[in-house]
Design a protein around this motif. Structure first.
Motif, mmCIF file in Angstrom:
data_model
loop_
_atom_site.group_PDB
_atom_site.id
_atom_site.type_symbol
_atom_site.label_atom_id
_atom_site.label_comp_id
_atom_site.label_asym_id
_atom_site.label_seq_id
_atom_site.Cartn_x
_atom_site.Cartn_y
_atom_site.Cartn_z
ATOM 1 N N LYS A 136 0.838 -1.201 0.000
ATOM 2 C CA LYS A 136 0.000 0.000 0.000
ATOM 3 C C LYS A 136 0.873 1.251 0.000
ATOM 4 O O LYS A 136 1.878 1.315 0.711
ATOM 5 N N GLY A 137 0.455 2.229 -0.785
ATOM 6 C CA GLY A 137 1.145 3.505 -0.818
ATOM 7 C C GLY A 137 2.278 3.596 -1.815
ATOM 8 O O GLY A 137 2.830 4.674 -2.009
ATOM 9 N N TYR A 138 2.636 2.497 -2.468
ATOM 10 C CA TYR A 138 3.728 2.534 -3.442
ATOM 11 C C TYR A 138 3.250 3.166 -4.743
ATOM 12 O O TYR A 138 2.119 2.937 -5.181
ATOM 13 N N VAL A 139 4.143 3.939 -5.356
ATOM 14 C CA VAL A 139 3.867 4.600 -6.626
ATOM 15 C C VAL A 139 4.943 4.184 -7.622
ATOM 16 O O VAL A 139 6.137 4.352 -7.365
ATOM 17 N N ILE A 140 4.498 3.646 -8.755
ATOM 18 C CA ILE A 140 5.394 3.194 -9.815
ATOM 19 C C ILE A 140 5.165 4.074 -11.036
ATOM 20 O O ILE A 140 4.038 4.184 -11.527
ATOM 21 N N LEU A 141 6.228 4.697 -11.520
ATOM 22 C CA LEU A 141 6.156 5.532 -12.715
ATOM 23 C C LEU A 141 6.745 4.767 -13.884
ATOM 24 O O LEU A 141 7.870 4.276 -13.801
ATOM 25 N N LEU A 142 5.979 4.657 -14.973
ATOM 26 C CA LEU A 142 6.434 3.963 -16.173
ATOM 27 C C LEU A 142 6.663 4.997 -17.263
ATOM 28 O O LEU A 142 5.723 5.629 -17.737
ATOM 29 N N ASN A 143 7.916 5.157 -17.648
ATOM 30 C CA ASN A 143 8.279 6.146 -18.640
ATOM 31 C C ASN A 143 8.857 5.443 -19.868
ATOM 32 O O ASN A 143 9.680 4.547 -19.743
ATOM 33 N N GLY A 144 8.418 5.858 -21.049
ATOM 34 C CA GLY A 144 8.931 5.294 -22.295
ATOM 35 C C GLY A 144 8.067 5.743 -23.449
ATOM 36 O O GLY A 144 6.929 6.185 -23.255
ATOM 37 N N GLU A 145 8.608 5.620 -24.641
ATOM 38 C CA GLU A 145 7.876 6.071 -25.821
ATOM 39 C C GLU A 145 6.678 5.167 -26.097
ATOM 40 O O GLU A 145 6.507 4.121 -25.454
ATOM 41 N N LEU A 146 5.852 5.584 -27.038
ATOM 42 C CA LEU A 146 4.715 4.752 -27.451
ATOM 43 C C LEU A 146 5.222 3.383 -27.887
ATOM 44 O O LEU A 146 6.198 3.285 -28.629
ATOM 45 N N GLY A 147 4.569 2.337 -27.403
ATOM 46 C CA GLY A 147 4.939 0.976 -27.783
ATOM 47 C C GLY A 147 6.134 0.409 -27.043
ATOM 48 O O GLY A 147 6.599 -0.680 -27.353
ATOM 49 N N ALA A 148 6.617 1.128 -26.026
ATOM 50 C CA ALA A 148 7.786 0.657 -25.286
ATOM 51 C C ALA A 148 7.481 -0.551 -24.409
ATOM 52 O O ALA A 148 8.363 -1.353 -24.128
ATOM 53 N N GLY A 149 6.234 -0.673 -23.949
ATOM 54 C CA GLY A 149 5.876 -1.808 -23.105
ATOM 55 C C GLY A 149 5.336 -1.421 -21.736
ATOM 56 O O GLY A 149 5.318 -2.246 -20.820
ATOM 57 N N LYS A 150 4.878 -0.205 -21.589
ATOM 58 C CA LYS A 150 4.366 0.259 -20.297
ATOM 59 C C LYS A 150 3.143 -0.536 -19.847
ATOM 60 O O LYS A 150 3.064 -0.959 -18.693
ATOM 61 N N THR A 151 2.209 -0.749 -20.743
ATOM 62 C CA THR A 151 1.002 -1.498 -20.365
ATOM 63 C C THR A 151 1.331 -2.969 -20.135
ATOM 64 O O THR A 151 0.790 -3.594 -19.215
ATOM 65 N N THR A 152 2.233 -3.524 -20.912
ATOM 66 C CA THR A 152 2.669 -4.909 -20.690
ATOM 67 C C THR A 152 3.287 -5.028 -19.304
ATOM 68 O O THR A 152 3.015 -5.983 -18.573
ATOM 69 N N PHE A 153 4.084 -4.054 -18.931
ATOM 70 C CA PHE A 153 4.687 -4.043 -17.603
ATOM 71 C C PHE A 153 3.602 -3.968 -16.526
ATOM 72 O O PHE A 153 3.663 -4.674 -15.519
ATOM 73 N N SER A 154 2.598 -3.144 -16.765
ATOM 74 C CA SER A 154 1.480 -3.021 -15.825
ATOM 75 C C SER A 154 0.765 -4.360 -15.644
ATOM 76 O O SER A 154 0.322 -4.692 -14.540
ATOM 77 N N LYS A 155 0.645 -5.120 -16.726
ATOM 78 C CA LYS A 155 0.011 -6.450 -16.636
ATOM 79 C C LYS A 155 0.782 -7.355 -15.685
ATOM 80 O O LYS A 155 0.185 -8.117 -14.916
ATOM 81 N N GLY A 156 2.100 -7.295 -15.741
ATOM 82 C CA GLY A 156 2.919 -8.119 -14.849
ATOM 83 C C GLY A 156 2.743 -7.733 -13.393
ATOM 84 O O GLY A 156 2.692 -8.593 -12.512
ATOM 85 N N ILE A 157 2.635 -6.443 -13.125
ATOM 86 C CA ILE A 157 2.382 -5.993 -11.755
ATOM 87 C C ILE A 157 1.020 -6.497 -11.295
ATOM 88 O O ILE A 157 0.891 -7.027 -10.188
ATOM 89 N N GLY A 158 0.016 -6.368 -12.149
ATOM 90 C CA GLY A 158 -1.316 -6.863 -11.814
ATOM 91 C C GLY A 158 -1.317 -8.359 -11.534
ATOM 92 O O GLY A 158 -1.961 -8.818 -10.584
ATOM 93 N N ARG A 159 -0.582 -9.092 -12.342
ATOM 94 C CA ARG A 159 -0.483 -10.543 -12.145
ATOM 95 C C ARG A 159 0.133 -10.857 -10.779
ATOM 96 O O ARG A 159 -0.328 -11.755 -10.066
ATOM 97 N N ALA A 160 1.184 -10.108 -10.402
ATOM 98 C CA ALA A 160 1.834 -10.326 -9.103
ATOM 99 C C ALA A 160 0.887 -10.050 -7.947
ATOM 100 O O ALA A 160 0.972 -10.694 -6.902
ATOM 101 N N LEU A 161 -0.022 -9.101 -8.150
ATOM 102 C CA LEU A 161 -0.984 -8.751 -7.100
ATOM 103 C C LEU A 161 -2.184 -9.693 -7.078
ATOM 104 O O LEU A 161 -3.041 -9.581 -6.214
#
Length: 150
Positions: free
Chosen positions: A25-50
């Motif tokens: 709780k309280g953690y903030v993750i910033l995903l920075n990168g150009e379009l198509g870099a993989g930010k949403t894919t990375f978000s999926k992995g975090i969601g899977r871990a949770l």
């Protein structure tokens, strides 16, 4: 800072899963990168871990999607690509600084003035269709401790 390279979207999800397994709780993750870099894919992995069963997709048009992890925890997933600065009609700060949630922000520097002083920055570089480079940059003690566990 730590650097990782992945050779597929599944490896990207695995890296995010590893990081996601340390989030609280309280953690903030910033995903920075150009379009198509993989930010949403990375978000999926975090969601899977949770343990989120819903499909995590980009909230590009809605700006925010909230996923219930359990009765006590929510994942706030923001995509700020379409924002140009702070829009005070939308309570972004409330979600970004929500101490009862984990917050993942794609395109975070669109609202740099609202970002907390401490966060975990994942800077993603597109190398090729399958390959990515990830610089994991902690800002603050709890994030430095998280990175030391990787």
């Amino acid at each position: 800072m730590k650097e990782y390279k992945t050779n597929s979207s599944e490896e990207t999800i695995d890296l995010a899963f590893k990081i996601g397994s340390f989030l609280k709780k309280g953690y903030v993750i910033l995903l920075n990168g150009e379009l198509g870099a993989g930010k949403t894919t990375f978000s999926k992995g975090i969601g899977r871990a949770l343990g989120i069963k819903n499909n995590i997709s980009s909230p590009s048009f809605t700006i925010l999607k909230r996923y219930e992890v359990n009765e006590e925890l929510v994942l706030n997933h923001l995509d700020l690509y379409r924002l140009e600065g702070v829009n005070f009609d939308f309570d972004l700060e409330e979600y970004i600084l929500d101490e009862d949630s984990i917050t993942v922000i794609e395109w975070p520097f669109q609202v740099e003035e609202l970002l907390p002083k401490e966060y975990l920055l994942i800077d993603i570089k597109y190398i090729s269709d399958e390959k990515r480079s990830f610089n994991i940059i902690p800002k603050g003690k709890k994030y430095e401790e998280l990175v030391s566990k990787l």
